[in-house]
Design a protein around this motif. Structure first.
Motif, mmCIF file in Angstrom:
data_model
loop_
_atom_site.group_PDB
_atom_site.id
_atom_site.type_symbol
_atom_site.label_atom_id
_atom_site.label_comp_id
_atom_site.label_asym_id
_atom_site.label_seq_id
_atom_site.Cartn_x
_atom_site.Cartn_y
_atom_site.Cartn_z
ATOM 1 N N TYR A 151 41.306 44.939 51.118
ATOM 2 C CA TYR A 151 40.367 44.664 50.028
ATOM 3 C C TYR A 151 39.727 45.953 49.500
ATOM 4 C CZ TYR A 151 40.416 39.778 51.699
ATOM 5 O OH TYR A 151 40.785 38.521 52.074
ATOM 6 N N GLY A 152 40.188 47.106 49.950
ATOM 7 C CA GLY A 152 39.551 48.366 49.595
ATOM 8 C C GLY A 152 39.440 48.597 48.101
ATOM 9 N N THR A 153 40.440 48.133 47.339
ATOM 10 C CA THR A 153 40.426 48.335 45.890
ATOM 11 C C THR A 153 39.220 47.674 45.242
ATOM 12 O OG1 THR A 153 42.843 48.450 45.886
ATOM 13 C CG2 THR A 153 41.800 48.070 43.780
ATOM 14 N N CYS A 154 38.686 46.624 45.862
ATOM 15 C CA CYS A 154 37.500 45.966 45.311
ATOM 16 C C CYS A 154 36.335 46.938 45.191
ATOM 17 C CB CYS A 154 37.081 44.785 46.187
ATOM 18 S SG CYS A 154 38.316 43.477 46.373
ATOM 19 N N GLY A 155 36.299 47.927 46.097
ATOM 20 C CA GLY A 155 35.213 48.890 46.080
ATOM 21 C C GLY A 155 35.544 50.210 45.426
ATOM 22 N N THR A 156 36.830 50.582 45.415
ATOM 23 C CA THR A 156 37.214 51.905 44.919
ATOM 24 C C THR A 156 37.987 51.881 43.608
ATOM 25 O OG1 THR A 156 39.280 51.898 46.187
ATOM 26 C CG2 THR A 156 37.310 52.787 47.283
ATOM 27 N N GLY A 157 38.450 50.724 43.194
ATOM 28 C CA GLY A 157 39.266 50.639 41.984
ATOM 29 C C GLY A 157 38.500 51.060 40.740
ATOM 30 N N GLU A 158 39.226 51.608 39.774
ATOM 31 C CA GLU A 158 38.620 52.076 38.524
ATOM 32 C C GLU A 158 39.027 51.222 37.333
ATOM 33 O OE1 GLU A 158 39.627 56.185 38.157
ATOM 34 O OE2 GLU A 158 38.285 56.791 39.799
ATOM 35 N N ARG A 159 39.837 50.183 37.583
ATOM 36 C CA ARG A 159 40.253 49.264 36.530
ATOM 37 C C ARG A 159 40.036 47.835 37.013
ATOM 38 N NH1 ARG A 159 42.358 53.651 34.461
ATOM 39 N NH2 ARG A 159 43.271 53.621 32.364
ATOM 40 N N VAL A 204 41.179 28.393 17.163
ATOM 41 C CA VAL A 204 41.176 29.796 16.752
ATOM 42 C C VAL A 204 41.452 30.630 17.989
ATOM 43 C CG1 VAL A 204 39.823 31.677 15.768
ATOM 44 C CG2 VAL A 204 39.550 29.342 14.890
ATOM 45 N N ARG A 205 42.482 31.478 17.922
ATOM 46 C CA ARG A 205 42.942 32.165 19.125
ATOM 47 C C ARG A 205 42.917 33.684 18.989
ATOM 48 N NH1 ARG A 205 47.962 28.047 20.695
ATOM 49 N NH2 ARG A 205 46.633 26.184 20.842
ATOM 50 N N SER A 206 41.952 34.222 18.265
ATOM 51 C CA SER A 206 41.767 35.668 18.298
ATOM 52 C C SER A 206 41.379 36.060 19.716
ATOM 53 C CB SER A 206 40.695 36.099 17.298
ATOM 54 O OG SER A 206 39.461 35.471 17.583
ATOM 55 N N PHE A 207 41.643 37.295 20.098
ATOM 56 C CA PHE A 207 41.528 37.637 21.520
ATOM 57 C C PHE A 207 41.178 39.099 21.714
ATOM 58 C CE2 PHE A 207 45.839 38.455 20.179
ATOM 59 C CZ PHE A 207 46.175 39.659 20.795
ATOM 60 N N ALA A 208 40.723 39.402 22.926
ATOM 61 C CA ALA A 208 40.542 40.767 23.392
ATOM 62 C C ALA A 208 41.459 40.959 24.590
ATOM 63 C CB ALA A 208 39.094 41.019 23.788
ATOM 64 N N THR A 209 42.067 42.132 24.727
ATOM 65 C CA THR A 209 42.979 42.377 25.834
ATOM 66 C C THR A 209 42.714 43.751 26.438
ATOM 67 O OG1 THR A 209 45.322 42.430 26.512
ATOM 68 C CG2 THR A 209 44.814 43.272 24.323
ATOM 69 N N TYR A 210 42.891 43.858 27.728
ATOM 70 C CA TYR A 210 42.675 45.127 28.431
ATOM 71 C C TYR A 210 43.404 45.072 29.755
ATOM 72 C CZ TYR A 210 39.371 42.852 31.632
ATOM 73 O OH TYR A 210 38.813 42.043 32.600
ATOM 74 N N GLU A 211 43.555 46.217 30.404
ATOM 75 C CA GLU A 211 44.169 46.278 31.722
ATOM 76 C C GLU A 211 43.078 46.207 32.779
ATOM 77 O OE1 GLU A 211 47.000 49.065 34.587
ATOM 78 O OE2 GLU A 211 46.823 49.536 32.453
ATOM 79 N N GLY A 212 43.222 45.257 33.703
ATOM 80 C CA GLY A 212 42.206 45.066 34.720
ATOM 81 C C GLY A 212 42.785 44.695 36.063
ATOM 82 N N SER A 213 42.139 43.756 36.723
ATOM 83 C CA SER A 213 42.492 43.411 38.099
ATOM 84 C C SER A 213 42.277 41.927 38.341
ATOM 85 C CB SER A 213 41.600 44.203 39.074
ATOM 86 O OG SER A 213 40.272 43.679 39.060
ATOM 87 N N LEU A 214 42.671 41.476 39.524
ATOM 88 C CA LEU A 214 42.218 40.189 39.997
ATOM 89 C C LEU A 214 40.705 40.255 40.158
ATOM 90 C CD1 LEU A 214 44.847 39.426 42.803
ATOM 91 C CD2 LEU A 214 44.907 38.738 40.403
ATOM 92 N N THR A 215 40.033 39.142 39.957
ATOM 93 C CA THR A 215 38.571 39.138 40.073
ATOM 94 C C THR A 215 38.111 38.679 41.452
ATOM 95 O OG1 THR A 215 38.325 36.877 39.219
ATOM 96 C CG2 THR A 215 38.341 38.691 37.605
ATOM 97 N N PRO A 222 42.403 40.450 46.873
ATOM 98 C CA PRO A 222 42.271 41.896 47.129
ATOM 99 C C PRO A 222 41.972 42.757 45.900
ATOM 100 C CG PRO A 222 44.580 41.325 47.039
ATOM 101 C CD PRO A 222 43.827 40.025 46.888
ATOM 102 N N CYS A 223 41.605 42.136 44.766
ATOM 103 C CA CYS A 223 41.203 42.889 43.561
ATOM 104 C C CYS A 223 42.323 43.800 43.058
ATOM 105 C CB CYS A 223 39.940 43.696 43.816
ATOM 106 S SG CYS A 223 38.542 42.728 44.431
ATOM 107 N N THR A 224 43.570 43.361 43.222
ATOM 108 C CA THR A 224 44.740 44.143 42.805
ATOM 109 C C THR A 224 44.653 44.503 41.325
ATOM 110 O OG1 THR A 224 46.030 42.900 44.416
ATOM 111 C CG2 THR A 224 47.253 44.171 42.778
ATOM 112 N N GLU A 225 44.927 45.766 41.006
ATOM 113 C CA GLU A 225 44.902 46.221 39.620
ATOM 114 C C GLU A 225 46.286 46.104 38.986
ATOM 115 O OE1 GLU A 225 43.015 50.096 39.764
ATOM 116 O OE2 GLU A 225 41.025 49.154 39.872
#
Length: 255
Positions: A58-66, A194-205, A208-211
């Motif tokens: 689960y370390g990425t939950c604390g150290t991940g930047e995305r 109406v299906r306008s959207f925002a998109t970005y690169e992230g992780s599981l919430t 293990p919070c995988t990016e």
């Protein structure tokens, strides 16, 4: 152009099952965003600010930047998401201890921007995880998809209190059943008109919070009746990870 993602490993054998997920062999384990392994929660000793220290994986939950979720900018009303669902999809709905998850049956798929993706599962958070200009919605639904490499795309749908929404009835019946039951979902029917959207690169919430997860969050919220929101909150409430720093990422409005 699609963002390049990190490849996520696939299950090695059918015998590897995730608790209450019903995931078939070949499904990315990270696609079940609510693994019932090392104890984690939304409060107390296992709360989100401590996830990264609970287990090595689960370390990425604390150290991940995305990390996800994030605070999104106000709606821009751009082009609609190009999404074609496969109609009614049957699967198992069950409470996994953190949310109520619908696990899709074999062959369920969604076409997003011309790319065929496997629908793996959907689940909810109450209130929402993503916020808009700092404001949360009453709830948020995540439709988790995987491509042939195991890369994940999550379509997020915000929900506000309003009119009763029949498209969510089958899922909500499973959410209130108290045990696993068969349900049916129709993604297109569950999305706003109406299906306008925002998109970005992230992780599981969740751990293990995988990016390397592509997020597509629809700007227009759906409405759920007061009774429907009450059913969700009776199952789980305040099961939302706080928003994470955006850092050097860009929120876009095209795929």
């Amino acid at each position: 152009m699609r963002t390049t993602h990190h490849r996520l490993p696939l299950l090695a054998a059918p015998a590897v099952l995730l608790v209450l997920a019903g995931c078939a062999a070949g499904t990315p384990p990270e696609a079940d965003a609510h693994d019932a392994g090392t104890s984690w929660s939304y409060e107390g000793a296992g709360s989100p600010e401590r996830w990264g220290a609970l287990a090595d994986e689960y370390g990425t939950c604390g150290t991940g930047e995305r990390q996800s979720p994030i605070d999104l900018p106000a709606a821009r009303g751009g082009a609609d998401l190009d999404l074609v669902g496969s109609g009614a999809v049957r699967g198992l709905t069950a409470d996994n201890g953190h949310t109520v998850q619908f696990t899709a049956g074999d062959g369920a798929s969604t076409t997003i921007a011309g790319e065929d993706l496997d629908l793996v599962q959907m689940h909810f958070h109450a209130g929402s995880e993503h916020t808009v200009d700092g404001e949360p919605a009453d709830a948020e639904f995540h439709f988790v998809h995987a491509d042939g490499r195991g890369d994940l795309t999550v379509v997020g749908v915000l929900a506000e209190r309003g009119a009763h929404n029949p498209a969510y009835e089958s899922y909500l019946a499973g959410a209130t059943a108290g045990a696993g039951r068969e349900s049916t979902v129709d993604i297109e029917a569950m999305l706003p008109e109406v299906r306008s959207f925002a998109t970005y690169e992230g992780s599981l919430t969740t751990p293990p919070c995988t990016e390397g997860v592509r997020w597509i969050v629809l700007e227009e919220p759906i409405e759920l009746g007061a009774d429907q929101l009450a059913d969700l909150e009776a199952a789980h409430v305040e099961n939302a990870r706080p928003v994470q720093p955006l850092g050097d990422r860009t929120v876009r409005h095209t795929l």
